[in-house]
Design a protein around this motif. Structure first.
Motif, PDB file in Angstrom:
ATOM      1  N   CYS A  87       0.862  -1.443   0.135  1.00 15.94           N
ATOM      2  CA  CYS A  87      -0.180  -0.359   0.364  1.00 15.94           C
ATOM      3  C   CYS A  87       1.032   0.921  -0.029  1.00 15.94           C
ATOM      4  O   CYS A  87       0.275   1.984  -0.581  1.00 15.94           O
ATOM      5  CB  CYS A  87      -0.635   0.597   1.190  1.00 15.94           C
ATOM      6  SG  CYS A  87      -2.140  -1.191   1.209  1.00 15.94           S
ATOM      7  N   GLY A 129       0.464   6.799  -1.666  1.00  8.10           N
ATOM      8  CA  GLY A 129       0.184   5.362  -0.942  1.00  8.10           C
ATOM      9  C   GLY A 129       0.159   6.078   0.701  1.00  8.10           C
ATOM     10  O   GLY A 129       0.074   7.058   1.067  1.00  8.10           O
ATOM     11  N   GLU A 157       2.285   2.065  -3.794  1.00  3.97           N
ATOM     12  CA  GLU A 157       1.405   2.356  -4.317  1.00  3.97           C
ATOM     13  C   GLU A 157       1.352   4.277  -4.603  1.00  3.97           C
ATOM     14  O   GLU A 157       1.518   4.740  -4.016  1.00  3.97           O
ATOM     15  CB  GLU A 157      -0.691   1.783  -4.448  1.00  3.97           C
ATOM     16  CG  GLU A 157      -0.499   0.890  -3.845  1.00  3.97           C
ATOM     17  CD  GLU A 157      -1.827   0.322  -3.736  1.00  3.97           C
ATOM     18  OE1 GLU A 157      -2.755   0.587  -3.251  1.00  3.97           O
ATOM     19  OE2 GLU A 157      -2.193  -0.418  -3.781  1.00  3.97           O
TER      20      GLU A 157
END
Length: 141
Positions: free
Chosen positions: A100, A106, A103
């Motif tokens: 995560c 994030g 990303e």
């Protein structure tokens, strides 16, 4: 251009984050001490924090609910303790948290070292592949 009030009332609008903070910790090491105090302190300050209340047996796989909570949290606090890396569950959480973080836009990841020296945690083989990514843009406390 729509005004902020009409945008906020739009039924399709939903906030990016469901939780302000996700706590990742080794249950046996910190639940009844540091983590419970940290959780209460965050809650008392109005910080919406996800803490898994289920006590899981060793070897249980990470639940969909927990994966979703990680994805929907703006900040992940990882409480590294003496036995954090011995838990497959904790390591699965760590992997998801780091995915995560990587990303676009994030989450923020903040490591907390509870009763351990950060250099001891850094060299545990189970964590070695994840910690270099954590160190980018994060001050080790």
């Amino acid at each position: 251009m729509a005004s902020a009030s009409s945008f906020a009332s739009n039924s399709q609008y939903c906030p990016r984050w469901k939780y302000d903070v996700f706590l990742s910790f080794r249950d046996a090491d910190t639940r009844d001490t540091f983590t419970s105090h940290l959780y209460e302190g965050l809650k008392n300050r109005g910080i919406f924090t996800f803490q898994d209340d289920k006590r899981l047996e060793q070897g249980d796989s990470i639940s969909e609910e927990l994966l979703k909570a990680i994805e929907e949290s703006q900040v992940a606090l990882i409480i590294f303790s003496k036995n954090y890396a011995t838990s497959r569950w904790c390591l699965n959480e760590l992997v998801k948290i780091m995915e995560c973080k990587e990303e676009e836009n994030g989450q923020t990841v903040i490591p907390i070292f509870y009763d351990v020296d950060p250099s001891n945690v850094r060299y545990q083989s189970a964590l070695q592949k994840h910690l270099p990514n954590m160190n980018r843009g994060i001050r080790m406390m």
